[in-house]
Design a protein around this motif. Structure first.
Motif, PDB file in Angstrom:
ATOM      1  N   ALA A  46      56.123 -23.696  53.138  1.00 24.17           N
ATOM      2  CA  ALA A  46      57.318 -23.479  52.851  1.00 24.17           C
ATOM      3  C   ALA A  46      57.522 -22.643  51.660  1.00 24.17           C
ATOM      4  O   ALA A  46      58.407 -21.955  51.035  1.00 24.17           O
ATOM      5  N   GLU A  47      56.632 -23.030  50.428  1.00 25.30           N
ATOM      6  CA  GLU A  47      56.753 -22.466  49.191  1.00 25.30           C
ATOM      7  C   GLU A  47      56.384 -20.876  49.044  1.00 25.30           C
ATOM      8  O   GLU A  47      57.184 -20.117  48.563  1.00 25.30           O
ATOM      9  N   HIS A  48      55.434 -20.527  49.901  1.00 24.95           N
ATOM     10  CA  HIS A  48      55.086 -19.274  49.783  1.00 24.95           C
ATOM     11  C   HIS A  48      56.121 -18.411  50.751  1.00 24.95           C
ATOM     12  O   HIS A  48      56.619 -17.281  50.260  1.00 24.95           O
ATOM     13  N   ILE A  49      56.585 -18.964  51.711  1.00 23.59           N
ATOM     14  CA  ILE A  49      57.890 -18.344  52.568  1.00 23.59           C
ATOM     15  C   ILE A  49      59.053 -18.114  51.609  1.00 23.59           C
ATOM     16  O   ILE A  49      59.595 -17.082  51.610  1.00 23.59           O
ATOM     17  N   ALA A  50      59.157 -18.984  50.782  1.00 24.98           N
ATOM     18  CA  ALA A  50      60.371 -19.050  49.576  1.00 24.98           C
ATOM     19  C   ALA A  50      60.023 -17.876  48.907  1.00 24.98           C
ATOM     20  O   ALA A  50      61.296 -17.049  48.314  1.00 24.98           O
ATOM     21  N   VAL A  51      58.767 -17.665  48.423  1.00 27.17           N
ATOM     22  CA  VAL A  51      58.476 -16.203  47.356  1.00 27.17           C
ATOM     23  C   VAL A  51      58.912 -14.925  48.276  1.00 27.17           C
ATOM     24  O   VAL A  51      59.510 -14.276  47.646  1.00 27.17           O
ATOM     25  N   LEU A  52      58.747 -15.110  49.847  1.00 18.62           N
ATOM     26  CA  LEU A  52      59.024 -13.839  50.526  1.00 18.62           C
ATOM     27  C   LEU A  52      60.465 -13.663  50.565  1.00 18.62           C
ATOM     28  O   LEU A  52      60.938 -12.492  51.069  1.00 18.62           O
ATOM     29  N   SER A  53      61.324 -14.691  50.691  1.00 20.74           N
ATOM     30  CA  SER A  53      62.560 -14.689  50.917  1.00 20.74           C
ATOM     31  C   SER A  53      63.384 -13.891  49.833  1.00 20.74           C
ATOM     32  O   SER A  53      62.908 -13.906  48.431  1.00 20.74           O
ATOM     33  N   ARG A  54      64.625 -13.309  49.980  1.00 25.95           N
ATOM     34  CA  ARG A  54      65.300 -12.802  48.989  1.00 25.95           C
ATOM     35  C   ARG A  54      66.846 -13.541  48.871  1.00 25.95           C
ATOM     36  O   ARG A  54      67.695 -13.120  48.752  1.00 25.95           O
ATOM     37  N   PHE A  55      66.601 -14.795  49.178  1.00 27.11           N
ATOM     38  CA  PHE A  55      67.945 -15.594  48.935  1.00 27.11           C
ATOM     39  C   PHE A  55      67.402 -17.007  48.300  1.00 27.11           C
ATOM     40  O   PHE A  55      65.975 -17.308  48.320  1.00 27.11           O
ATOM     41  N   GLU A  56      68.352 -17.915  47.710  1.00 22.23           N
ATOM     42  CA  GLU A  56      67.971 -19.029  46.964  1.00 22.23           C
ATOM     43  C   GLU A  56      68.846 -20.099  47.726  1.00 22.23           C
ATOM     44  O   GLU A  56      69.906 -19.938  48.344  1.00 22.23           O
ATOM     45  N   LYS A  57      68.323 -21.393  47.763  1.00 30.80           N
ATOM     46  CA  LYS A  57      68.964 -22.628  48.385  1.00 30.80           C
ATOM     47  C   LYS A  57      70.239 -22.819  47.486  1.00 30.80           C
ATOM     48  O   LYS A  57      70.435 -22.676  46.584  1.00 30.80           O
ATOM     49  N   GLY A  58      71.454 -22.944  48.321  1.00 27.72           N
ATOM     50  CA  GLY A  58      72.576 -22.784  48.000  1.00 27.72           C
ATOM     51  C   GLY A  58      73.583 -21.537  47.900  1.00 27.72           C
ATOM     52  O   GLY A  58      74.832 -21.792  48.160  1.00 27.72           O
ATOM     53  N   GLN A  59      73.070 -20.620  48.167  1.00 25.38           N
ATOM     54  CA  GLN A  59      73.897 -19.130  48.249  1.00 25.38           C
ATOM     55  C   GLN A  59      74.407 -19.428  49.747  1.00 25.38           C
ATOM     56  O   GLN A  59      73.921 -19.769  50.749  1.00 25.38           O
ATOM     57  N   LEU A  60      75.531 -18.420  49.795  1.00 29.58           N
ATOM     58  CA  LEU A  60      76.108 -18.222  51.025  1.00 29.58           C
ATOM     59  C   LEU A  60      75.121 -17.700  52.248  1.00 29.58           C
ATOM     60  O   LEU A  60      74.519 -16.768  51.701  1.00 29.58           O
TER      61      LEU A  60
END
Length: 671
Positions: free
Chosen positions: A283-297
């Motif tokens: 999940a940590e590396h997938i978060a690097v690939l994502s262009r969104f942050e937790k809490g964003q709409l």
């Protein structure tokens, strides 16, 4: 062919027998009538099925089978007649009311005929049938088709009757007549949505295109509903579901009140990322690939982008990214949507190869073996080799993709290369590292950059004007190259609009002929203008300069050269610029290049006309004197990985020793 009377009698017999068989079959299945007493009720006790009160199943949920006319073959007919010829026409469409100004273009008789012709079985039959029963079957099928087309255009009361006009003379073709009675065209009355509250309040209404007062056209209704299904997840509603529409028609007013139930679900923000399956990334590396942050709409486009980024790593056989309800309260009155990433690992190794040819450079073959995840996550080991007419070598590279940030790459490479050009011969060992932030096909960026280091030792032959021969010298060079690019084009591999500007700077220190410190700089720009869908004008300019050291003290492989498929076409590789007494290029400290192309594409092919210009100068200050020009034509074959290029060029004002024709074959546009 049998007589018209025979055909008519046979058609009537077939239809009569079919009706009798169907009726007998239906009656035999009724339990109350099996004793042949017609006075008994059909069912005892009476049928009391609650399903009778259920609404009809929507038409678009049925799976319609293609029309099967195999049962109407000549053998089944049994008449022994030859094939029939027929024509058809549609009558009554002239009564369509085309008046009124609406957002929907009025439907015309010609529009209906075009829609009908695309789907008609009478049309597909090309005017021939095995027998009369087949013609009748096609006619009935097309009656339903035409009625459906009329209904889809808002003529819900339309009726279609089919008749067959027999020929006046034996042997002539039959005529099938589809008589249409359109009736009134219904318009939207009230447009209502059975939905919970949304933010903003007009999120649903503003994204439903049809308005009250315009005709009820099925295509626009379906498109509007599909648009809602796309927009709601993009605006924070990932669990929205579009229900089954209801249209209540009023024949007196000619309007239909439209109601659409929408289950919007909770307004959501991005929650935690979880993984399932045979995981390649945590999940940590997938978060690097994502262009969104937790809490964003929540925005479904960013979820799709994450899935595409994971696919682009080529490490998965299966990957999906889906939201799940968490039940946990998020910021701004939202609910966290857990992002579930299901993944199955694919083969991590690949073998690749490429080939090219250029006049003055000869053939060049390159091959590579890559393990893309030898050092997880995304730590690749690449072994590559080049075998060409004038270059041979091997390279071992470590590369970590998406290193702490999406599209940031860290590379470390070790290579050995032998180059044997007219300008110089060199045996070079090189250690280099680079950090880059690059554009990719799924995320082309306006601003990209790279920076790194090079340490190399190179033994090279260079012409010595003092002795009149080529001496071999060894150079030790350390460099800190960097590059910045600004890009507004519409495509990385085959741009048709926009421009690119790039600046390269490499401070360098050289040992071997005394310590030399100098700087190499290069500015390059290209622009693209689309004249129409197939015609593009393209231009390029490049200016380079080396300051801080004399040419003789700079390793020949670090000097500037011009000429070749990626430089000035019409000339051999590195052919332009200063020459030695043997008329071989020796390189310079500055260069100027320019090119213009007219590109025309038709389907998967294209042609290009071009003119190139350029020159290399001994001084560090580039000029515009003594420019050399080349003109030519090229062909392009467009593939899913970019265009394959074949260019043929000739120099203007050809000089002794220069080829009359130069040929270049490679992948990608010249610029």
């Amino acid at each position: 062919m049998g007589s018209v009377a025979d055909w008519e009698r046979e058609q009537q017999r077939l239809e009569r027998e079919a009706r009798q068989e169907d009726a007998a079959d239906d009656i035999s299945k009724l339990p109350a009538l099996r004793d042949d007493d017609p006075r008994e009720p059909i069912a005892d006790p009476p049928v009391n099925d609650p399903a009778i009160d259920d609404p009809l199943v929507p038409l678009d949920s049925f799976e319609v089978e293609p029309f099967d006319e195999s049962r109407y073959t000549e053998a089944d007919d049994g008449s022994g007649s030859s094939s029939l010829r027929y024509d058809y026409r549609i009558a009554g469409l002239e009564a369509l009311d085309d008046s009124g100004e609406t957002a929907v273009r009025p439907i015309s008789a010609e529009d209906i005929r075009e829609l009908f012709a695309d789907l008609s079985v009478l049309e597909d039959g090309d005017g021939r049938a095995a027998n009369g029963a087949m013609v009748s079957a096609r006619m009935r099928e097309d009656q339903q088709l035409l009625a459906g087309i009329m209904s889809g255009q808002g003529y819900f009361d339309a009726t279609v009757n089919g008749t067959v006009e027999l020929p006046a003379t034996e042997g002539e073709e039959l005529t099938v007549v589809l008589q249409v009675s359109p009736g009134p065209r219904y318009d939207f009355g009230a447009i209502m949505f059975d939905a919970g509250p949304v933010v903003p309040d007009d999120l649903i209404t503003s994204n439903f295109v049809p308005d009250s007062g315009e005709p009820i056209v099925a295509e626009r209704v379906l498109a509007a509903e599909a648009n809602l299904a796309v927009v709601l997840p993009q605006e924070g509603y990932p669990f929205a579901e579009i229900g089954q529409r209801d249209i209540l028609l009023d024949p007196e007013t000619g309007t239909g009140d439209y109601t659409l139930p929408v289950e919007v679900g909770p307004r959501s923000s991005y929650g935690d990322i979880v993984t399932t399956g045979e995981t390649v990334f945590d999940a940590e590396h997938i978060a690097v690939l994502s262009r969104f942050e937790k809490g964003q709409l929540y925005d479904s486009r960013m979820v799709d982008d994450l899935r595409q980024a994971m696919i682009a790593t080529a490490l998965f056989s299966i990957v999906s990214v889906e939201p799940m309800r968490s039940g946990e309260a998020g910021p701004g009155g939202t609910e966290y949507a857990t992002i579930n990433v299901a993944q199955e690992a694919g083969p991590p190794r690949t073998i690749a190869g490429s080939a090219g040819y250029g006049t003055g450079q000869g053939f060049r073959l390159e091959g590579s073996w890559t393990h893309r995840n030898l050092f997880p996550p995304e730590g690749a080991l690449i072994a590559s080799a080049v075998a060409g007419t004038q270059e041979q070598g091997a390279t071992l590279t470590f590369r970590r993709s998406n290193a702490g940030r999406r599209d940031r790459t860290v590379e470390l490479g070790l290579s050995a290369l032998h180059s044997d050009f007219d300008a110089y011969e060199a045996f070079t060992g090189r250690l280099a590292g680079r950090i880059s932030y690059d554009s990719t096909p799924i995320w082309q960026k306006r601003l990209t950059y790279s920076y790194g280091f090079e340490i190399l030792g190179t033994n090279e032959k260079d012409f010595n004007f003092a002795t009149g021969i080529r001496d071999r010298r060894t150079y030790y060079v350390a460099a800190l190259p960097g590059q910045v690019t600004f890009d507004t084009t519409d495509d990385l591999l085959d741009p048709t609009e926009g421009f690119r500007l790039s600046a390269k700077l490499s401070p360098e220190a050289s040992l071997g002929s005394g310590t030399q410190i100098y700087g190499r700089g290069l500015l390059e720009g290209s622009a693209y203008y689309r004249v129409d869908d197939g015609l593009v004008l393209a231009g390029r300019a490049r200016v380079g300069s080396i300051v801080g050291a004399d040419r003789e003290l700079i390793a020949p492989s670090r000097r500037y050269y011009a000429g070749g498929g990626g430089s000035v076409r019409g000339f051999g590789y590195q052919e332009l610029g200063p020459k030695d007494i043997e008329n071989r290029p020796i390189g310079g400290r500055s260069l100027v290049e320019a090119a213009a192309e007219i590109r025309y594409r038709f389907g998967d092919y294209g042609v290009v006309a071009f003119v190139d210009a350029g020159q290399v100068y001994t001084s560090s200050t580039p000029g515009l004197d003594n420019l050399r020009y080349g003109i030519g034509l090229g062909g392009r074959f467009y593939t899913n990985f970019g265009p394959v290029r074949l260019d043929i060029a000739t120099p203007i004002n050809r000089q002794p020793g220069e080829s009359r024709i130069s040929v270049y074959v490679s992948i990608g546009q010249a610029f």
